[in-house]
Write a protein that holds these residues in place. Structure first.
Motif, PDB file in Angstrom:
ATOM      1  N   VAL A 219       0.771  -1.116   0.164  1.00  0.00           N
ATOM      2  CA  VAL A 219      -0.141   0.304   0.087  1.00  0.00           C
ATOM      3  C   VAL A 219       0.897   1.459  -0.163  1.00  0.00           C
ATOM      4  N   LEU A 220       1.984   1.305   0.743  1.00  0.00           N
ATOM      5  CA  LEU A 220       2.754   2.510   0.950  1.00  0.00           C
ATOM      6  C   LEU A 220       3.594   2.925  -0.208  1.00  0.00           C
ATOM      7  N   ILE A 221       4.120   1.795  -0.985  1.00  0.00           N
ATOM      8  CA  ILE A 221       4.836   2.173  -2.159  1.00  0.00           C
ATOM      9  C   ILE A 221       4.148   2.819  -3.086  1.00  0.00           C
TER      10      ILE A 221
ATOM     11  N   LEU B 179       4.933   9.006   5.733  1.00  0.00           N
ATOM     12  CA  LEU B 179       4.859   7.682   5.144  1.00  0.00           C
ATOM     13  C   LEU B 179       6.024   7.011   4.810  1.00  0.00           C
ATOM     14  N   ARG B 180       7.009   7.473   4.525  1.00  0.00           N
ATOM     15  CA  ARG B 180       8.307   7.064   4.127  1.00  0.00           C
ATOM     16  C   ARG B 180       8.951   6.421   5.282  1.00  0.00           C
ATOM     17  N   ALA B 181       8.745   7.221   6.409  1.00  0.00           N
ATOM     18  CA  ALA B 181       9.253   6.557   7.792  1.00  0.00           C
ATOM     19  C   ALA B 181       8.614   5.195   7.944  1.00  0.00           C
ATOM     20  N   PHE B 182       7.127   5.111   7.791  1.00  0.00           N
ATOM     21  CA  PHE B 182       6.556   3.728   8.067  1.00  0.00           C
ATOM     22  C   PHE B 182       7.046   2.700   7.070  1.00  0.00           C
ATOM     23  N   LEU B 183       7.356   3.007   5.837  1.00  0.00           N
ATOM     24  CA  LEU B 183       7.662   2.240   4.820  1.00  0.00           C
ATOM     25  C   LEU B 183       9.186   1.753   5.031  1.00  0.00           C
TER      26      LEU B 183
END
Length: 175
Positions: free
Chosen positions: A136-138, A155-159
């Motif tokens: 989902v994140l990508i 969101l990059r940190a979550f990825l």
């Protein structure tokens, strides 16, 4: 239309992000058809879309790989009305809900709707598990970055912490 009416009309459109997935039949056709059906709605405009990514299944793993993508829309629909339209689009494309996280022709998940935060049985915003899922994140980060949306950076940190990144590969670059 006076300036006040113009401001109301502009403010009525809200930006939302939708995750799409398919792993039955012609996966790319189901994704593109879902985007086309949403675009046909008079109160939904598709304003951005990510590339297509082939991803390993998560949860129920005894099934074929998915194609996933994310789209940005602007809409005059409320979150509940947009959710109903997503479910109607799934029905039109033959979605059957037999197995949780099981095979499907199409899956449409509302990931974010403006700054709305909501926790109801039928709709939680932002999507409660999107931060855990690389598939989902990508594509979501990709579509957010198309219009330099500030939500992409957190969101990059979550990825970085998400599991399953190795199971997400670029399948087709969209234009």
């Amino acid at each position: 239309m006076n300036d006040g009416d113009m401001q109301s009309a502009i403010a009525a459109w809200e930006r939302a992000y939708i995750g799409l997935g398919s792993n039955i039949g012609d996966r790319e056709r189901f994704l593109t058809e879902a985007v086309r059906l949403l675009q046909q709605h008079p109160q939904i405009r598709v304003t951005g879309q990510s590339s297509l990514y082939e991803t390993d299944p998560v949860g129920y793993t005894d099934q074929g790989p998915f194609l996933n993508m994310a789209i940005e829309v602007t809409t005059m629909l409320s979150p509940e009305q947009l959710l109903e339209q997503l479910m109607e689009t799934e029905r039109e494309l033959g979605r059957v809900r037999d197995i949780r996280w099981g095979p499907r022709t199409i899956d449409l998940d509302m990931l974010m709707y403006g700054d709305v935060r909501r926790q109801q049985p039928e709709l939680t915003l932002p999507h409660p598990r999107m931060h855990e899922r690389a598939f989902v994140l990508i594509p979501l980060i990709e579509v957010l970055e198309l219009h330099h949306q500030p939500q992409a950076e957190p969101l990059r940190a979550f990825l970085e912490r998400a599991e399953g990144k190795e199971g997400v590969t670029l399948w087709k670059k969209m234009q």
